[in-house]
Enzyme design. Structure first.
Site, PDB file in Angstrom:
ATOM      1  N   ARG A   8       9.574   7.750  22.118  1.00  0.00           N
ATOM      2  CA  ARG A   8       8.854   8.873  21.578  1.00  0.00           C
ATOM      3  C   ARG A   8       7.468   8.972  22.609  1.00  0.00           C
ATOM      4  NH1 ARG A   8       8.633   7.459  15.180  1.00  0.00           N
ATOM      5  NH2 ARG A   8      10.500   8.133  14.948  1.00  0.00           N
ATOM      6  N   LEU A  17       9.531   1.135   8.129  1.00  0.00           N
ATOM      7  CA  LEU A  17       9.667   0.869   6.728  1.00  0.00           C
ATOM      8  C   LEU A  17      10.227  -0.616   6.396  1.00  0.00           C
ATOM      9  CD1 LEU A  17      11.335   4.375   5.685  1.00  0.00           C
ATOM     10  CD2 LEU A  17       9.260   3.593   5.024  1.00  0.00           C
ATOM     11  N   HIS A  59       1.096   9.795  14.842  1.00  0.00           N
ATOM     12  CA  HIS A  59       2.084   9.401  13.720  1.00  0.00           C
ATOM     13  C   HIS A  59       1.941   8.095  13.288  1.00  0.00           C
ATOM     14  CE1 HIS A  59       6.043   9.808  11.728  1.00  0.00           C
ATOM     15  NE2 HIS A  59       6.571   8.993  12.627  1.00  0.00           N
ATOM     16  N   ARG A 114       6.429   1.733  18.764  1.00  0.00           N
ATOM     17  CA  ARG A 114       7.504   0.931  17.723  1.00  0.00           C
ATOM     18  C   ARG A 114       8.810   1.827  17.958  1.00  0.00           C
ATOM     19  NH1 ARG A 114       8.613   3.778  12.706  1.00  0.00           N
ATOM     20  NH2 ARG A 114       7.185   5.325  13.161  1.00  0.00           N
ATOM     21  N   GLU A 128      18.767   7.058  16.070  1.00  0.00           N
ATOM     22  CA  GLU A 128      17.489   7.830  16.416  1.00  0.00           C
ATOM     23  C   GLU A 128      17.333   7.296  17.801  1.00  0.00           C
ATOM     24  OE1 GLU A 128      15.002   8.641  12.350  1.00  0.00           O
ATOM     25  OE2 GLU A 128      14.924   7.021  13.108  1.00  0.00           O
ATOM     26  N   ASP A 150      -8.614   2.511   6.553  1.00  0.00           N
ATOM     27  CA  ASP A 150      -9.514   1.823   5.775  1.00  0.00           C
ATOM     28  C   ASP A 150      -9.285   0.338   5.623  1.00  0.00           C
ATOM     29  OD1 ASP A 150      -9.665   4.477   4.917  1.00  0.00           O
ATOM     30  OD2 ASP A 150     -10.002   4.129   2.715  1.00  0.00           O
ATOM     31  N   GLY A 167       2.360   1.719  -0.813  1.00  0.00           N
ATOM     32  CA  GLY A 167       3.245   2.043  -0.133  1.00  0.00           C
ATOM     33  C   GLY A 167       4.456   1.027  -0.355  1.00  0.00           C
ATOM     34  N   HIS A 217       4.314  11.296  17.542  1.00  0.00           N
ATOM     35  CA  HIS A 217       5.565  11.656  17.367  1.00  0.00           C
ATOM     36  C   HIS A 217       5.857  13.072  17.922  1.00  0.00           C
ATOM     37  CE1 HIS A 217       9.452  12.918  15.465  1.00  0.00           C
ATOM     38  NE2 HIS A 217       9.387  11.648  14.709  1.00  0.00           N
TER      39      HIS A 217
HETATM   40  P1  FAD Z   1       1.712   3.493   3.295  1.00  0.00           P
HETATM   41  O1  FAD Z   1       3.197   3.855   2.889  1.00  0.00           O
HETATM   42  O2  FAD Z   1       0.950   4.402   4.240  1.00  0.00           O
HETATM   43  O3  FAD Z   1       0.856   3.149   2.083  1.00  0.00           O
HETATM   44  C1  FAD Z   1      -0.572   2.765   2.143  1.00  0.00           C
HETATM   45  C2  FAD Z   1      -1.419   2.635   0.749  1.00  0.00           C
HETATM   46  O4  FAD Z   1      -2.644   2.522   0.716  1.00  0.00           O
HETATM   47  C3  FAD Z   1      -1.282   4.298  -0.007  1.00  0.00           C
HETATM   48  O5  FAD Z   1      -0.849   4.036  -1.180  1.00  0.00           O
HETATM   49  C4  FAD Z   1      -2.761   4.389   0.253  1.00  0.00           C
HETATM   50  O6  FAD Z   1      -3.273   5.588  -0.793  1.00  0.00           O
HETATM   51  C5  FAD Z   1      -3.205   3.347   0.018  1.00  0.00           C
HETATM   52  N1  FAD Z   1      -4.894   3.189   0.619  1.00  0.00           N
HETATM   53  C6  FAD Z   1      -5.231   3.579   1.674  1.00  0.00           C
HETATM   54  N2  FAD Z   1      -6.458   3.049   1.807  1.00  0.00           N
HETATM   55  C7  FAD Z   1      -7.063   2.756   0.757  1.00  0.00           C
HETATM   56  C8  FAD Z   1      -8.113   2.428   0.153  1.00  0.00           C
HETATM   57  N3  FAD Z   1      -9.183   2.318   0.744  1.00  0.00           N
HETATM   58  N4  FAD Z   1      -8.388   1.745  -1.159  1.00  0.00           N
HETATM   59  C9  FAD Z   1      -7.028   1.912  -2.097  1.00  0.00           C
HETATM   60  N5  FAD Z   1      -5.772   2.411  -1.452  1.00  0.00           N
HETATM   61  C10 FAD Z   1      -5.727   2.769  -0.253  1.00  0.00           C
HETATM   62  N6  FAD Z   1       8.770   4.855   9.117  1.00  0.00           N
HETATM   63  C11 FAD Z   1      10.210   4.693   9.385  1.00  0.00           C
HETATM   64  O7  FAD Z   1      10.443   3.533   9.504  1.00  0.00           O
HETATM   65  N7  FAD Z   1      11.243   5.532   9.014  1.00  0.00           N
HETATM   66  C12 FAD Z   1      10.815   6.916   8.932  1.00  0.00           C
HETATM   67  O8  FAD Z   1      11.742   7.653   8.663  1.00  0.00           O
HETATM   68  C13 FAD Z   1       9.628   7.166   8.905  1.00  0.00           C
HETATM   69  N8  FAD Z   1       9.371   8.538   8.703  1.00  0.00           N
HETATM   70  C14 FAD Z   1       7.889   8.945   8.581  1.00  0.00           C
HETATM   71  C15 FAD Z   1       7.582  10.310   8.229  1.00  0.00           C
HETATM   72  C16 FAD Z   1       6.202  10.513   8.267  1.00  0.00           C
HETATM   73  C17 FAD Z   1       5.863  11.910   7.958  1.00  0.00           C
HETATM   74  C18 FAD Z   1       5.248   9.599   8.343  1.00  0.00           C
HETATM   75  C19 FAD Z   1       3.833   9.866   8.236  1.00  0.00           C
HETATM   76  C20 FAD Z   1       5.487   8.330   8.651  1.00  0.00           C
HETATM   77  C21 FAD Z   1       6.949   8.146   8.798  1.00  0.00           C
HETATM   78  N9  FAD Z   1       7.322   6.731   8.946  1.00  0.00           N
HETATM   79  C22 FAD Z   1       8.670   6.242   9.128  1.00  0.00           C
HETATM   80  C23 FAD Z   1       6.026   5.554   9.020  1.00  0.00           C
HETATM   81  C24 FAD Z   1       6.357   4.776   7.752  1.00  0.00           C
HETATM   82  O9  FAD Z   1       6.437   5.783   6.860  1.00  0.00           O
HETATM   83  C25 FAD Z   1       4.903   3.959   7.628  1.00  0.00           C
HETATM   84  O10 FAD Z   1       4.550   3.308   8.649  1.00  0.00           O
HETATM   85  C26 FAD Z   1       5.071   3.165   6.138  1.00  0.00           C
HETATM   86  O11 FAD Z   1       5.572   3.863   5.226  1.00  0.00           O
HETATM   87  C27 FAD Z   1       3.911   2.242   6.198  1.00  0.00           C
HETATM   88  O12 FAD Z   1       3.907   1.762   4.803  1.00  0.00           O
HETATM   89  P2  FAD Z   1       2.993   0.847   4.458  1.00  0.00           P
HETATM   90  O13 FAD Z   1       3.246   0.445   2.953  1.00  0.00           O
HETATM   91  O14 FAD Z   1       2.189   0.084   5.186  1.00  0.00           O
HETATM   92  O15 FAD Z   1       1.800   2.109   3.978  1.00  0.00           O
HETATM   93  C1  SIN Z   2      11.447  10.565  12.163  1.00  0.00           C
HETATM   94  O1  SIN Z   2      11.933  10.743  11.125  1.00  0.00           O
HETATM   95  O2  SIN Z   2      11.442  11.048  12.976  1.00  0.00           O
HETATM   96  C2  SIN Z   2      10.166   9.390  11.844  1.00  0.00           C
HETATM   97  C3  SIN Z   2      11.021   8.098  12.029  1.00  0.00           C
HETATM   98  C4  SIN Z   2       9.983   7.188  12.129  1.00  0.00           C
HETATM   99  O3  SIN Z   2       8.663   7.233  12.407  1.00  0.00           O
HETATM  100  O4  SIN Z   2      10.277   5.916  12.226  1.00  0.00           O
END
Ligand code: FAD
Ligand code: SIN
Length: 519
Positions: free
Chosen positions: A275, A377, A336, A371, A114, A208, A14, A229
């Site tokens: 929220r 992000l 969420h 949050r 927002e 995990d 991510g 959410h």
């Molecule tokens: P992630 O993007 O979740 O990435 C985690 C990675 O770890 C993935 O690739 C997964 O496959 C991998 N992984 C997990 N477990 C294992 C394992 N055991 N072995 C190997 N790989 C593993 N936040 C905002 O700021 N703005 C938004 O507009 C927003 N909208 C959202 C909308 C939705 C639908 C969702 C679900 C969340 C949203 N969020 C938003 C929250 C935000 O997207 C996340 O908090 C953020 O993207 C997390 O990033 P990350 O890199 O920490 O994890």
């Molecule tokens: C959303 O678009 O409502 C999600 C934004 C966020 O989780 O920060």
């Protein structure tokens, strides 16, 4: 270097994992990124509303700081928030330089609003596909690097420890167990929405990294704080697709079963209250009207604007027979975001040497008990970059591969990694007893049932899943007050005298508290 050694292991692809991997590779290190599913599959990929950053003409870093602290319900670590908001503009500018196309009017970036933001501060891409655009651009940079090796469908199970330090990981690749060693491991495994029956999170979000770090002895903070959410699409047999908060930011209303707006009854900020307040208000309206949904009404907004501003939401709702320009959309809250996680310092260092964490898996202290929308992000970006810098500057030596797989660990594994029956049961327990409203009785019931399920877990992936559920439940039982994403019906008030502290969970120790980090 032998085939099962690399300089750095990053788990997750991510925003946090990709940004960390790029930072490490830019310094010339070899990086292996292990990721559970397709490389682009993550919470990041589905992020809609956008990414918060104080870059618009009428905004200031100090205002972003203030709003983040206010949303966090007096539980943020100020030093971490300062890093987030001050370094945000630099890393967003870099992201734009790397090719991320945020929406613009002419040449000017467009900022939306927002909940709980005092300014229009949210950058977005392709209207409501911000995450997909960020992943696309970061992957393009990562793929140009010869130093980054991406392993898709590689499920990490646990950390390899030597003298209490993280020297590698054990993972499943092509249904076989494998080991890999490195100078350091960066956890970027995201959150755990999948612990709940109703969630906006994709299948990979099973928490995990938190379980792996906990079993390795790392301190885990603030697990009781789960953000629900308010507006996930709620139609029988359809996934809980998110309807972005930006819809309310642009003027969308919430209506109850009687077709009446209700949010003013609960909070003067109406639909743009934090929220946790909106989610609880919805639960209360649903229970008063014996309905399992409320409605999101955008029909008073110009239909051309809606189609252009929210193309993904428009299309997805249409596939389920709802036209957002004409119909009220049935919605209800869903799990969420996890505010708690693996405790880190301001540079992503956990309490286990050589183990770093960034993004949703981490607890940096920036989100406190709740949050602020679109800050996650940004957190992944800023702290992913900082974790890479710390791992490099800590000048760690390359460990010698030591362990061999035992004979009973060799051979093909079944395809299903988390036992489906246990997973289903955990999700039900968490939704029913450890959800939006909690009480000692329900939490104790959950704790007892989860303990039984833990005994039935036959493999590591299942045990990890139950461990994270247990950590949330134990922390929620411990905190006898209500604050942010943790609401106790039996302790409905905030209690600053006793509880303006973090909760701390560590393997082999009683749950305890730790003070906040002020400036
Ligand atoms: P992630 O993007 O979740 O990435 C985690 C990675 O770890 C993935 O690739 C997964 O496959 C991998 N992984 C997990 N477990 C294992 C394992 N055991 N072995 C190997 N790989 C593993 N936040 C905002 O700021 N703005 C938004 O507009 C927003 N909208 C959202 C909308 C939705 C639908 C969702 C679900 C969340 C949203 N969020 C938003 C929250 C935000 O997207 C996340 O908090 C953020 O993207 C997390 O990033 P990350 O890199 O920490 O994890
Ligand atoms: C959303 O678009 O409502 C999600 C934004 C966020 O989780 O920060």
């Amino acid at each position: 270097m032998s085939s099962n050694q690399t300089d750095y292991i990053v788990i997750g692809s991510g925003i946090a994992g990709l940004r960390a991997a790029i930072g490490l590779a830019e310094a010339g290190a070899e990086v292996t990124v292990l990721t559970k599913d397709r490389i682009s599959e993550s919470n990041t990929e589905y992020a809609q509303g956008g990414i918060a950053v104080a870059l618009s003409d009428d905004d200031e870093v100090a205002l972003h700081f203030h709003d983040t602290i206010a949303a966090g319900a007096e539980l943020c670590d100020e030093a971490a928030v300062k890093v987030l908001v001050e370094e945000g503009p630099k890393y967003i500018t870099e992201l734009i330089d790397w090719g991320t196309q945020f929406d613009r009017e002419g040449n000017r970036l467009v900022f939306t609003k927002e909940a709980a933001h005092s300014r229009n501060r949210i950058l977005h891409a392709q209207g409501d596909s911000t995450g997909r655009e960020i992943v696309r651009s970061l992957l393009a940079v990562a793929r140009r690097s010869k130093q980054i090796h991406m392993l898709a469908h590689a499920i990490t199970l646990d950390l390899l420890l030597k003298d209490g330090e993280a020297v590698g990981v054990r993972f499943i690749d092509q249904q076989q167990r494998k080991l890999i060693y490195a100078r350091a491991v960066i956890l970027a495994t995201g959150g755990g929405g999948q612990l709940y029956s109703h969630t906006t999170n994709p299948d990979v979000a099973t928490g995990d990294g938190i379980a792996m770090a906990y079993h390795a002895g790392a301190a885990i903070y603030d697990m009781e704080f789960v953000q629900f959410h308010p507006t996930a699409l709620c139609i029988p047999d359809a996934p809980r697709f998110l309807i972005s908060e930006a819809v309310r930011g642009e003027g969308g209303y919430l209506l109850n079963r009687a077709g009446k707006r209700f949010m003013q009854k609960y909070d003067p900020r109406g639909e743009l209250a934090p929220r946790d307040i909106v989610s609880r208000a919805i639960v209360s309206e649903m229970s008063e009207s014996a309905s399992n949904v409320v409605y999101l009404d955008m029909t008073h907004l110009p239909s051309k604007f809606l189609r252009e501003r929210f193309p993904k939401i428009f299309e997805t709702c249409l596939t389920y027979g709802y036209d957002i320009t004409k119909d009220y959309i049935p919605v209800s809250p869903a799990a969420h975001y996890l505010m708690g996680g693996v405790r880190t310092d301001l540079w992503g260092r956990t309490s286990v040497p050589r183990l770093y964490a960034a993004g949703e898996v981490a607890s940096t202290g920036v989100h406190g008990a709740n949050r602020l929308a679109s800050n996650s992000l940004l957190e992944g970006l800023v702290f992913g970059a900082r974790a890479a810098q710390a791992a490099l500057s800590d000048k760690l030596s390359l460990p010698q591969p030591r362990h061999e797989l035992s004979s009973d660990e060799e051979g093909l594994l079944p395809k299903e990694h988390i036992d489906p029956e246990i997973k289903h049961r955990v999700k039900q327990i968490m939704w029913r007893y450890v959800g939006i409203c909690r009480s000692a009785h329900g939490l104790q019931t959950a704790h007892n049932e989860l303990s039984l399920l833990a005994e039935q877990a036959r493999n590591t992936a299942t045990a990890n899943f139950v461990t994270v559920a247990n950590l949330i439940t134990e922390a929620a039982l411990f905190r006898t007050e209500s604050r942010g994403g943790h609401y106790r019906t039996d302790f409905p008030e905030k209690d600053n005298e006793r509880w303006r502290v973090h909760t701390v969970q560590k393997l082999g120790r009683e749950i305890s508290t730790a003070p906040l980090q002020t400036l």
